[in-house]
Design an enzyme around this catalytic site. Structure first.
Site, short mmCIF file in Angstrom:
data_model
loop_
_atom_site.label_atom_id
_atom_site.label_comp_id
_atom_site.label_asym_id
_atom_site.label_seq_id
_atom_site.Cartn_x
_atom_site.Cartn_y
_atom_site.Cartn_z
N LYS A 34 0.91 -1.34 -0.27
CA LYS A 34 0.55 0.19 0.38
C LYS A 34 1.30 1.85 -0.34
CE LYS A 34 -0.46 -0.10 5.03
NZ LYS A 34 -0.57 -0.66 6.08
N TYR A 256 16.78 30.56 6.93
CA TYR A 256 15.79 30.89 7.33
C TYR A 256 16.07 30.81 8.95
CZ TYR A 256 13.85 30.36 3.09
OH TYR A 256 13.97 30.95 1.14
C1 LIG Z 1 -0.20 -1.60 6.88
C2 LIG Z 1 -0.68 -3.15 7.45
C3 LIG Z 1 0.41 -3.77 7.56
C4 LIG Z 1 1.95 -4.09 7.83
O1 LIG Z 1 2.21 -3.53 8.72
P1 LIG Z 1 3.42 -3.17 9.19
O2 LIG Z 1 4.24 -3.08 10.42
O3 LIG Z 1 4.07 -2.36 7.83
O4 LIG Z 1 4.66 -4.45 9.20
C5 LIG Z 1 -0.63 -5.05 8.24
N1 LIG Z 1 -1.41 -5.89 7.49
C6 LIG Z 1 -2.64 -4.29 8.14
C7 LIG Z 1 -3.69 -4.46 7.60
C8 LIG Z 1 -1.99 -3.22 7.29
O5 LIG Z 1 -3.30 -2.42 7.16
#
Ligand SMILES: *Cc1c(COP(=O)(O)O)cnc(C)c1O
Length: 359
Positions: A34, A256
């Site tokens: 994702k 800045y």
């Molecule tokens: C993003 C996600 C993961 C992975 O989590 P990590 O901490 O990056 O391993 C696993 N399960 C779900 C439902 C997620 O949304």
């Protein structure tokens, strides 16, 4: 001379994957890609992982991009579909969905579909963000079993709130809640994110869901549990170039707001990367940058296109030298700690101005 470039080491990605499999032997692996593969590039990560058993995404658009680039493995929408009109799209593209609300259940019951959809029922085992509550579990199961639009057997999943906190009692309690609810159910189950895979073997079950650790970044805050301690290597190395080396005299302020004042005569390097590239503006003075094998501190506020580092009075660094912002030799976790965030946020927030280079 190259400006902001993120090098993506697909060999490290596959090596991390092998180590993850060793942590959870025999489990199927849903690779979490994702948010553009955690900022590493959705298609390149997915096609760089021929060994994954499936892919997890948050948005239907991400799932469709994967199908469009030829991915035929299972794809799961981790938050499920957002609208009933998504259902035919799931069927056409063979996309699996999580179900966690009554709205999703009703949409499934009422739809007219050409094929049943593969459904993962999400249980709220204690995180209290998404999922059906334990007392709602059986009615959901019964209705999902009764719907001809739902492929059988059902699958079951839940998500951890505190798996990165090794002494928290929450994770054991979540595992117990999940196990007692799904005991005797026929379908496959999934609980473990990266922290679950590394620290909570009872959570491995049939499917593990590694995210951040695939990219060679630890889900844990403490250094004893760094990614390196697990043998994992950072997949992303964010670099840019030194575009000026300047003399700054004692007492002169840099950048800045003049927020950094030099305590000595020194040389300041200007690096061509800033918050316009996704490097956090909140990185304080002292945040390290790796130049010519030396960690040098940020000196002065991060600007949109540049940042400044104190190279020291005797520096021999030159215009055109490479600067590493995070990755090989400087874990993103270290930068995250200086900035007061998590490395997940750093890697997912790079902007489109950063060029991605795959090797
Ligand atoms: C993003 C996600 C993961 C992975 O989590 P990590 O901490 O990056 O391993 C696993 N399960 C779900 C439902 C997620 O949304």
């Amino acid at each position: 001379m190259k400006a902001a470039t993120a090098y993506i080491d697909t060999r490290a990605l596959r090596q991390n994957m092998r180590l993850i499999r060793q942590q959870a032997p025999g489990c199927k692996l849903l690779a979490m890609v994702k948010a553009n593969g955690y900022g590493h590039g959705l298609e390149q990560v997915a096609t760089g992982l021929p060994d994954a058993d499936g892919f997890g995404v948050a948005r239907i658009e991400e799932a469709l991009s994967l199908r469009a680039c030829g991915v035929v493995k299972p794809i799961l929408l981790m938050e499920g579909f957002y609208s009933p009109s998504d259902l035919p799209v799931l069927v056409t593209n063979n996309i699996q969905t999580v179900v966690h609300t009554i709205e999703q259940l009703e949409a499934l019951e009422q739809a007219t579909l050409e094929m049943p959809v593969k459904v993962w029922l999400k249980i709220d085992s204690g995180m209290h963000r998404l999922g059906v509550r334990p007392e709602e579990f059986q009615p959901f199961v019964d209705r999902l079993h009764a719907s001809p639009n739902v492929a059988q057997p059902l699958r079951y999943m839940s998500h951890f709130a505190c798996a990165d906190e090794l002494d928290s009692p929450v994770t054991d309690s979540q595992i117990q809640t999940f196990m007692s609810l799904t005991q005797g159910c026929r379908g496959e189950r999934s609980l473990a994110n990266s922290a679950g895979i590394l620290a909570w073997p009872d959570s491995h079950l049939e499917w593990i869901r590694p995210g951040i650790i695939m990219y060679g970044i630890s889900p844990f805050a403490d250094k004893a549990h760094s990614a390196e301690a697990y043998g994992m290597q950072p997949v992303m190395t964010l670099t840019s170039s030194v575009i000026a080396v300047r003399t700054v005299k004692q007492g002169e302020a840099v950048g800045y707001g003049g927020s950094w004042v030099s305590e000595r005569d020194t040389k300041v390097g200007v690096v061509a990367i800033g918050y316009g590239d996704g490097y956090p503006r909140t990185a304080p003075n002292g945040t390290p940058v790796l130049i010519n094998g030396r960690l040098v501190p940020i000196a002065g506020r991060v600007s949109m296109d540049m940042l400044t580092v104190d190279l020291g009075p005797d520096a021999s660094d030159q215009v055109g030298d490479e600067a590493i912002l995070w990755g090989q030799g400087l874990p993103a976790e270290v930068i995250a700690e200086h900035v007061g965030t998590i490395a997940y946020e750093l890697v997912t927030k790079l902007t489109s101005r950063v060029s991605m280079a795959y090797r």
